[in-house]
Motif scaffolding. Sequence first.
Motif, PDB file in Angstrom:
ATOM      1  N   LYS A  36       0.768  -1.260   0.016  1.00  0.00           N
ATOM      2  CA  LYS A  36      -0.012   0.062   0.047  1.00  0.00           C
ATOM      3  C   LYS A  36       0.875   1.321   0.196  1.00  0.00           C
ATOM      4  O   LYS A  36       0.309   2.102  -0.679  1.00  0.00           O
ATOM      5  CB  LYS A  36      -1.069   0.134   1.272  1.00  0.00           C
ATOM      6  CG  LYS A  36      -2.149  -0.970   1.137  1.00  0.00           C
ATOM      7  CD  LYS A  36      -3.016  -0.611   0.038  1.00  0.00           C
ATOM      8  CE  LYS A  36      -4.376  -1.320   0.341  1.00  0.00           C
ATOM      9  NZ  LYS A  36      -5.715  -0.959  -0.834  1.00  0.00           N
TER      10      LYS A  36
ATOM     11  N   GLU B 125       1.902   1.636  -3.652  1.00  0.00           N
ATOM     12  CA  GLU B 125       1.029   2.293  -4.269  1.00  0.00           C
ATOM     13  C   GLU B 125       0.675   3.730  -4.076  1.00  0.00           C
ATOM     14  O   GLU B 125       0.497   4.797  -4.976  1.00  0.00           O
ATOM     15  CB  GLU B 125      -0.576   1.515  -3.958  1.00  0.00           C
ATOM     16  CG  GLU B 125      -1.602   1.906  -5.023  1.00  0.00           C
ATOM     17  CD  GLU B 125      -2.891   1.225  -4.673  1.00  0.00           C
ATOM     18  OE1 GLU B 125      -3.443   0.447  -5.740  1.00  0.00           O
ATOM     19  OE2 GLU B 125      -3.192   1.100  -3.812  1.00  0.00           O
TER      20      GLU B 125
ATOM     21  N   SER C 187       3.214   5.919  -5.568  1.00  0.00           N
ATOM     22  CA  SER C 187       3.445   5.755  -6.988  1.00  0.00           C
ATOM     23  C   SER C 187       4.619   4.567  -7.756  1.00  0.00           C
ATOM     24  O   SER C 187       5.153   5.110  -8.415  1.00  0.00           O
ATOM     25  CB  SER C 187       3.623   7.299  -7.719  1.00  0.00           C
ATOM     26  OG  SER C 187       2.398   7.821  -7.214  1.00  0.00           O
TER      27      SER C 187
ATOM     28  N   VAL D 223      -3.963  -4.137  -4.263  1.00  0.00           N
ATOM     29  CA  VAL D 223      -3.281  -2.910  -4.908  1.00  0.00           C
ATOM     30  C   VAL D 223      -3.312  -3.201  -6.363  1.00  0.00           C
ATOM     31  O   VAL D 223      -3.529  -4.201  -6.950  1.00  0.00           O
ATOM     32  CB  VAL D 223      -1.958  -2.943  -4.229  1.00  0.00           C
ATOM     33  CG1 VAL D 223      -1.991  -2.587  -3.046  1.00  0.00           C
ATOM     34  CG2 VAL D 223      -1.196  -4.145  -4.827  1.00  0.00           C
ATOM     35  N   SER D 224      -3.225  -1.922  -7.013  1.00  0.00           N
ATOM     36  CA  SER D 224      -3.459  -1.905  -8.547  1.00  0.00           C
ATOM     37  C   SER D 224      -1.822  -1.834  -8.980  1.00  0.00           C
ATOM     38  O   SER D 224      -1.693  -1.853 -10.337  1.00  0.00           O
ATOM     39  CB  SER D 224      -3.968  -0.687  -9.025  1.00  0.00           C
ATOM     40  OG  SER D 224      -3.382   0.575  -8.521  1.00  0.00           O
ATOM     41  N   VAL D 225      -0.777  -1.957  -8.308  1.00  0.00           N
ATOM     42  CA  VAL D 225       0.565  -1.863  -8.821  1.00  0.00           C
ATOM     43  C   VAL D 225       0.997  -3.126  -9.469  1.00  0.00           C
ATOM     44  O   VAL D 225       0.490  -4.255  -8.848  1.00  0.00           O
ATOM     45  CB  VAL D 225       1.573  -1.670  -7.797  1.00  0.00           C
ATOM     46  CG1 VAL D 225       2.947  -1.391  -8.490  1.00  0.00           C
ATOM     47  CG2 VAL D 225       1.091  -0.353  -7.172  1.00  0.00           C
TER      48      VAL D 225
ATOM     49  N   ARG E 112      -3.558   1.504 -14.937  1.00  0.00           N
ATOM     50  CA  ARG E 112      -3.576   1.685 -13.568  1.00  0.00           C
ATOM     51  C   ARG E 112      -5.065   1.684 -13.457  1.00  0.00           C
ATOM     52  O   ARG E 112      -6.017   2.468 -13.977  1.00  0.00           O
ATOM     53  CB  ARG E 112      -3.155   2.821 -13.274  1.00  0.00           C
ATOM     54  CG  ARG E 112      -1.611   2.795 -12.933  1.00  0.00           C
ATOM     55  CD  ARG E 112      -0.871   3.907 -12.550  1.00  0.00           C
ATOM     56  NE  ARG E 112      -1.234   4.173 -11.181  1.00  0.00           N
ATOM     57  CZ  ARG E 112      -0.386   3.746 -10.080  1.00  0.00           C
ATOM     58  NH1 ARG E 112       0.832   3.048 -10.507  1.00  0.00           N
ATOM     59  NH2 ARG E 112      -0.742   4.199  -8.952  1.00  0.00           N
TER      60      ARG E 112
ATOM     61  N   SER F  64      -6.561   2.103  -9.983  1.00  0.00           N
ATOM     62  CA  SER F  64      -6.999   2.742  -8.960  1.00  0.00           C
ATOM     63  C   SER F  64      -7.399   4.191  -9.246  1.00  0.00           C
ATOM     64  O   SER F  64      -6.688   4.837 -10.179  1.00  0.00           O
ATOM     65  CB  SER F  64      -5.674   2.710  -7.982  1.00  0.00           C
ATOM     66  OG  SER F  64      -5.869   3.364  -7.042  1.00  0.00           O
TER      67      SER F  64
END
Length: 346
Positions: free
Chosen positions: A104, A107, A110, A138-140, A336, A338
Amino acid sequence: MGWEISPRVKGILGRAGDLEGIDREEALFLLRLDPDSKETYAVMETSNRLSREQFKGKGENHFHIGLNVEPCPFNCRFCSLTTDAGIFKERVEFPEEEILRWAKQGETQSADALNLMTTGTFSFERLIEIGKMLKKKVSVPLVANTRDINHREGEKLLDAGYVGAYHAVRLGEGRDTPFKREKRIRTIRVLNDVGLLWMNCVEPVGPEHGMEEVVDLMFLAREYGATYSGVMRRINFPGSPMEKHGMITEREMAKMVAVSRLVMGDVPRAHCTHEPNSVSLVAGANLLFPEVGSSPRDGKADTGKGRGKTLAACRDMFAETGWNPNPPSNCFPIPRTSGLKRAGER
């Protein structure tokens, strides 16, 4: 004082500047240049310019998260996480809550990728479970850094949410490690076969390595189409059996980074250096690895409290050297999802 460089170097850089790559003999010749010569600085300038143009000024922050600490029985001589190193006496896996907190953090700050590293005996099924958990949270993009794998295991990584895998044929493979070079290359083929992006670095470079061996690995990265390559120097942890060899300097590493960049030509989506340093960022590198959790270069269980650089420190390094970490990564053709904005965006 004139600034003419030798005709041979000028010719090599002219071809390299068109992203044609360079051949093995040219790479060896450039690596053997006097580090104080105008020619060496011309090599670094050419690589720097190529990367800034090809990667559109993007600075990549790929966040290393080491999942576990143990006295690994494989005893790679450059690694602190081994039985022989004697630093870590017990097997410890970082709690899932801690791993998620780090993810997190990545994320929010960045990070362009989360590189999840394990020791050689870490449970592969546990790596799969962690990937599935993080994919939901998470979107990473997720990148695995683990042992050699087969096709079935590669497909499992994909199904769990990993989009790539870091894997290297190390300098001294089979000499300073118990692994065969052919086995490491077989895993690279697996990654390409199943559709995982292959991430690479020429590592861990020390004064004891001949330039022929270093160049071999530069061309291996080009041959198998690494998403990124670059150069990492060996860091000697306290009591390392490699201490007798010393370490190369960041300036020496930057020269290797530059030559590696010329070798890669139009193949890569980024070019890395490790540990993070500013010199390489003006010699062709644009990708750094901030770190938390375990690290084979540290005597602390959590390198975030030791040698590891923070995400913020790496962003500052990019700013100081004229790279922009805010645009999306060039490495992953994945949008991405998010709603979070990248740090520094409005």
